[in-house]
Motif scaffolding. Structure first.
Motif, PDB file in Angstrom:
ATOM      1  N   TRP A  86      25.980 -34.933   8.693  1.00 34.03           N
ATOM      2  CA  TRP A  86      26.115 -34.752  10.134  1.00 34.03           C
ATOM      3  C   TRP A  86      27.295 -33.846  10.430  1.00 34.03           C
ATOM      4  N   ASP A  87      27.120 -32.962  11.408  1.00 32.39           N
ATOM      5  CA  ASP A  87      28.148 -32.008  11.791  1.00 32.39           C
ATOM      6  C   ASP A  87      28.180 -31.916  13.315  1.00 32.39           C
ATOM      7  N   LYS A  88      29.347 -32.098  13.904  1.00 36.83           N
ATOM      8  CA  LYS A  88      29.473 -31.968  15.355  1.00 36.83           C
ATOM      9  C   LYS A  88      29.382 -30.495  15.718  1.00 36.83           C
ATOM     10  N   LYS A  89      28.475 -30.165  16.636  1.00 30.15           N
ATOM     11  CA  LYS A  89      28.232 -28.774  17.011  1.00 30.15           C
ATOM     12  C   LYS A  89      28.878 -28.387  18.328  1.00 30.15           C
ATOM     13  N   ALA A  90      28.938 -29.314  19.288  1.00 27.96           N
ATOM     14  CA  ALA A  90      29.450 -28.928  20.602  1.00 27.96           C
ATOM     15  C   ALA A  90      29.846 -30.146  21.420  1.00 27.96           C
ATOM     16  N   ASP A  91      30.725 -29.895  22.380  1.00 31.69           N
ATOM     17  CA  ASP A  91      31.019 -30.850  23.440  1.00 31.69           C
ATOM     18  C   ASP A  91      30.218 -30.393  24.650  1.00 31.69           C
ATOM     19  N   ILE A  92      29.594 -31.338  25.333  1.00 35.28           N
ATOM     20  CA  ILE A  92      28.731 -31.022  26.468  1.00 35.28           C
ATOM     21  C   ILE A  92      29.273 -31.744  27.698  1.00 35.28           C
ATOM     22  N   THR A  93      29.289 -31.048  28.815  1.00 36.48           N
ATOM     23  CA  THR A  93      29.638 -31.668  30.090  1.00 36.48           C
ATOM     24  C   THR A  93      28.406 -31.615  30.975  1.00 36.48           C
ATOM     25  N   LEU A  94      27.947 -32.788  31.406  1.00 37.12           N
ATOM     26  CA  LEU A  94      26.787 -32.866  32.277  1.00 37.12           C
ATOM     27  C   LEU A  94      27.196 -32.559  33.714  1.00 37.12           C
ATOM     28  N   SER A  95      26.319 -31.924  34.436  1.00 36.54           N
ATOM     29  CA  SER A  95      26.522 -31.665  35.853  1.00 36.54           C
ATOM     30  C   SER A  95      25.420 -32.422  36.595  1.00 36.54           C
ATOM     31  N   ILE A  96      25.811 -33.509  37.252  1.00 37.14           N
ATOM     32  CA  ILE A  96      24.839 -34.398  37.892  1.00 37.14           C
ATOM     33  C   ILE A  96      25.234 -34.607  39.340  1.00 37.14           C
ATOM     34  N   GLN A  97      24.224 -34.571  40.218  1.00 40.42           N
ATOM     35  CA  GLN A  97      24.477 -34.826  41.632  1.00 40.42           C
ATOM     36  C   GLN A  97      23.557 -35.940  42.106  1.00 40.42           C
ATOM     37  N   GLY A  98      24.118 -36.888  42.816  1.00 36.93           N
ATOM     38  CA  GLY A  98      23.323 -37.925  43.459  1.00 36.93           C
ATOM     39  C   GLY A  98      22.845 -39.052  42.568  1.00 36.93           C
TER      40      GLY A  98
END
Length: 185
Positions: A85-97
């Motif tokens: 296993w290799d960490k590829k990215a950090d993700i930030t979700l953009s959620i409304q409502g």
């Protein structure tokens, strides 16, 4: 061969075998993946995507987007190939409502990798009836849509096959309950 090199000679195939991580494209293979994900990331992890891409060899590339905190907008993308296993990215979700976990799923709760395996087998049988008995899985996913009103609408199973004999690709999309949403040929 000298006796001192015998342990190394015997250990090499064991090491190579232990690095192999192929998952059969059926219920048993997907349950093996389910167990591995729970061991690696915790049984309580939350996901927005689990994807297997056939690398053309004996192993799949498994990519997941997950978090351990369903109330966070932060996720991590991890990829596994040949058992590592290799960490590829950090993700930030953009959620409304909505709450972040409204767009996430947990293994053996909202989704089932075993069901994905069953759907692979059912799809393969359907393709065999169409003459594509050589069809191989090239991509399998459980994914949360970026837009959804309910999890039942927004989370889906997708399986893509390729038939070399027919020189054709097929993409099955199933609803969360396992019913066929669409088939693209």
């Amino acid at each position: 061969m000298r006796l001192r090199s015998l342990p190394l000679f015997l250990a090499t195939p064991l090491f190579l075998f232990s690095c192999k991580s192929g998952f059969e494209h059926n219920r048993a293979g997907m349950e093996k993946l389910n167990k591995e994900l729970k061991e690696e990331f915790n049984a309580e992890a939350w996901y927005t995507s689990v994807e297997l891409a056939n690398s053309g060899g004996s192993d799949d590339v498994v990519t997941i987007d997950m978090t351990k905190d369903p109330n966070s907008l932060k996720q991590e993308q991890w990829s596994q190939f040949h058992g590592f296993w290799d960490k590829k990215a950090d993700i930030t979700l953009s959620i409304q409502g909505a709450e972040p976990k409204s767009f996430m799923f947990q293994l053996d709760k909202e989704v089932s990798l075993g069901k994905l395996g069953d759907l692979m087998e059912a799809s393969r049988k359907q393709l065999a009836a169409k003459g594509a008995d050589d069809a191989q899985v090239i991509l399998a996913q459980i994914k949360a849509s970026t837009q959804m009103n309910t999890k039942e609408e927004g989370i889906y199973y997708s399986i893509s096959f390729e038939s070399k004999k027919q020189n054709k690709s097929y993409n099955f999309v199933y609803n969360l309950d396992g019913s066929l949403r669409k088939l693209n040929e």
